[in-house]
Motif scaffolding. Structure first.
Motif, PDB file in Angstrom:
ATOM      1  N   GLY A 209       0.819  -1.207   0.000  1.00  0.00           N
ATOM      2  CA  GLY A 209       0.000   0.000   0.000  1.00  0.00           C
ATOM      3  C   GLY A 209       0.844   1.245   0.000  1.00  0.00           C
ATOM      4  N   ALA A 210       0.302   2.340  -0.503  1.00  0.00           N
ATOM      5  CA  ALA A 210       0.973   3.620  -0.432  1.00  0.00           C
ATOM      6  C   ALA A 210       0.951   4.088   1.011  1.00  0.00           C
ATOM      7  N   PRO A 224      -4.807  -2.268  -6.416  1.00  0.00           N
ATOM      8  CA  PRO A 224      -6.067  -2.987  -6.603  1.00  0.00           C
ATOM      9  C   PRO A 224      -6.047  -4.318  -5.867  1.00  0.00           C
ATOM     10  N   VAL A 225      -7.161  -4.658  -5.249  1.00  0.00           N
ATOM     11  CA  VAL A 225      -7.314  -5.959  -4.593  1.00  0.00           C
ATOM     12  C   VAL A 225      -8.586  -6.606  -5.118  1.00  0.00           C
ATOM     13  N   ASP A 226      -8.532  -7.894  -5.343  1.00  0.00           N
ATOM     14  CA  ASP A 226      -9.714  -8.622  -5.800  1.00  0.00           C
ATOM     15  C   ASP A 226     -10.655  -8.837  -4.616  1.00  0.00           C
ATOM     16  N   THR A 327      -4.747   0.993   7.874  1.00  0.00           N
ATOM     17  CA  THR A 327      -5.007   0.305   6.608  1.00  0.00           C
ATOM     18  C   THR A 327      -6.453   0.537   6.181  1.00  0.00           C
ATOM     19  N   LEU A 328      -6.671   0.559   4.864  1.00  0.00           N
ATOM     20  CA  LEU A 328      -8.002   0.734   4.297  1.00  0.00           C
ATOM     21  C   LEU A 328      -8.291  -0.422   3.356  1.00  0.00           C
ATOM     22  N   SER A 329      -9.391  -1.122   3.604  1.00  0.00           N
ATOM     23  CA  SER A 329      -9.767  -2.299   2.815  1.00  0.00           C
ATOM     24  C   SER A 329     -11.204  -2.166   2.325  1.00  0.00           C
ATOM     25  N   THR A 353     -16.966 -11.053   1.122  1.00  0.00           N
ATOM     26  CA  THR A 353     -16.549 -12.279   1.811  1.00  0.00           C
ATOM     27  C   THR A 353     -15.047 -12.487   1.763  1.00  0.00           C
ATOM     28  N   SER A 354     -14.371 -11.816   0.862  1.00  0.00           N
ATOM     29  CA  SER A 354     -12.907 -11.836   0.834  1.00  0.00           C
ATOM     30  C   SER A 354     -12.434 -10.506   0.296  1.00  0.00           C
ATOM     31  N   THR A 355     -11.388  -9.972   0.884  1.00  0.00           N
ATOM     32  CA  THR A 355     -10.889  -8.671   0.480  1.00  0.00           C
ATOM     33  C   THR A 355      -9.424  -8.577   0.867  1.00  0.00           C
ATOM     34  N   GLY A 356      -8.849  -7.402   0.841  1.00  0.00           N
ATOM     35  CA  GLY A 356      -7.457  -7.194   1.208  1.00  0.00           C
ATOM     36  C   GLY A 356      -7.193  -5.721   1.397  1.00  0.00           C
ATOM     37  N   VAL A 357      -6.023  -5.415   1.906  1.00  0.00           N
ATOM     38  CA  VAL A 357      -5.640  -4.018   2.138  1.00  0.00           C
ATOM     39  C   VAL A 357      -5.260  -3.376   0.809  1.00  0.00           C
ATOM     40  N   SER A 358      -5.929  -2.285   0.483  1.00  0.00           N
ATOM     41  CA  SER A 358      -5.615  -1.548  -0.745  1.00  0.00           C
ATOM     42  C   SER A 358      -4.684  -0.371  -0.488  1.00  0.00           C
ATOM     43  N   LEU A 359      -4.709   0.177   0.736  1.00  0.00           N
ATOM     44  CA  LEU A 359      -3.951   1.399   1.018  1.00  0.00           C
ATOM     45  C   LEU A 359      -3.569   1.430   2.490  1.00  0.00           C
TER      46      LEU A 359
END
Length: 428
Positions: A209-210, A224-226, A327-329, A353-359
């Protein structure tokens, strides 16, 4: 169509021409390439890389390093031609003597690649600052391949599955020391080259992340995160799409912009102006907690049947409540569907249901900060407010909306289906 497109990105590479430094060496190794979500199963292949770098240098020198792929890991599939100047590679070279890794980036330059033809991409280049004497080995490692079509950019990630031989060795003699250390991040300012997905920064090339809050930086692009969304019976199979959270510093606050896949779905029926309006929750983690609500405007123009459709960019403001790294998700999303102006929207709720940290941001607590209280998104049948009471004047809109039932729309790498309006049959 995008789900089929990403299957094209099987981590190939092609012969590219680079300047001839003092030495060049080839190494062949096996890789496993993983397409974006919805793009099919991982593919394993074998690739040959040639790494060029000076044979000798001294401490303090900044040298050019080139990674050229001699043998691709695979050919293009038989699904679609890849357009000219649409393939951009990014690779990471492991450095010996504890110097970390060097990021190298290729230009978005390639000839048209027909179906089943060998993949071709430009040589990846970077600059390496030498900070210590000794023999520095350069070993090719993981790499990403981004391919840009008119409807979006898709990234396949490839990584070695076994041992990789050394590509080149630089014999570094003592000299004037100082300068910045390599540190394994960016070298010589190599950047990704801006592969975008309709304005969305796309996958894999921006790793990590930035981080905000230092050096006067004001813009912080996310990666980008799926994200997989469960929309219950309304969208069988759910939605999976890349989501990017970016921020711009505004005093002590951050203005957020959230983007999903662009022009990657087709309208199954004519959609009027204002038909689709998205909103999403952004979950805070690390040093802060809660959520930030972001919303986007409805489509400003009518969309013809069969035309590309995008969800608008969503915006909101994050006011930090804590000082530290946050963190932002991407989290839960909803889409309001309005087929007749003035009628109550039909809301499609989708739970992440599934994500990740984008920033990731460095924050300073602000009075009255943090995110909004978390809310619960329920899945199941879409809700429609007073839709059942709209009466005969909305009949045309209800019929048009009912036509969408069971129609498959591609959104990113996912299937988006407006489904059954069984309870509307009586009002029709």
């Amino acid at each position: 169509m995008s789900a089929a497109v990403v299957a094209l990105l099987l981590g190939g590479a092609g012969v590219a021409i680079a300047a001839s430094p003092a030495q060049a060496a080839e190494t062949t190794f096996k890789v496993k390439c993983v397409p974006p979500a919805g793009g099919g199963s991982p593919v394993e292949g074998e690739t040959t890389a040639k790494v060029t770098a000076p044979a000798t240098a001294k401490v303090g020198d900044e040298v050019d390093v080139v990674w050229e792929t001699v043998k691709p890991a695979s050919n293009n599939t038989d699904l679609m031609d890849i357009p000219k100047d649409s393939v951009q590679p990014t690779g990471w070279i492991a450095l010996g003597s504890g110097m970390g890794e060097l990021k190298v980036v290729g230009d978005k330059v390639n000839p048209p690649i027909p179906k089943k033809a060998p993949m071709q991409m430009s040589a990846m280049k970077g600059k390496l600052k030498l900070t210590k004497a000794g023999k520095i080995t350069l070993t090719p490692g993981k790499y990403d391949v981004a391919v840009t079509f008119s409807f979006g950019t898709f990234v396949t990630k490839c990584a070695p599955t076994g041992d990789v031989g050394v590509g080149a060795t630089i014999d570094v003699s003592p000299g004037s020391s100082g300068g910045t250390t390599n540190g394994g991040a960016t070298n010589g300012g190599a950047t990704n080259g801006g592969a975008t997905n309709g304005g969305t920064n796309n996958g894999g090339t921006n790793n990590g992340g930035a981080t905000g809050g230092s050096g006067g930086q004001t813009d912080f692009p996310g990666k980008p995160v799926d994200v997989k969304f469960d929309c219950g019976e309304t969208v069988p199979g759910g939605i999976t799409t890349p989501v990017t959270v970016s921020a711009r510093k505004n005093g002590g606050n951050f203005d957020l912009t959230v983007k999903t896949a662009k022009d990657a779905m087709k309208a199954p029926v004519p959609l009027p102006k204002g038909a689709l309006k998205p909103s999403m929750q952004i979950k805070l983690g690390g040093g802060d907690s809660g959520i930030v609500n972001v919303t986007g405007p409805a489509n400003a123009e009518a969309i013809a049947q069969g035309a590309g459709v995008s969800l608008s960019d969503m915006t909101g403001t994050y006011k930090p409540g804590k000082t530290g790294k946050v963190t932002l998700s991407p989290a839960d999303m909803s889409i309001d569907v309005t087929m007749v102006a003035g009628s109550a929207p039909l809301t499609v709720p989708c739970k992440a249901t599934s994500t990740g940290v984008s920033l990731e941001l460095d924050t300073t607590a602000q009075p009255g900060g943090s995110g909004s209280p978390a809310t619960t998104t329920t899945t199941g049948s879409a809700t429609s407010g007073n839709l059942a009471e709209t009466g005969a004047e909305d009949e045309g809109g209800i019929k048009a909306l009912a036509l969408v039932a069971g129609t498959v729309i591609l959104l990113g790498g996912a299937v988006f289906t407006f489904t059954p309006w069984r309870r509307l049959r009586g009002t029709r």
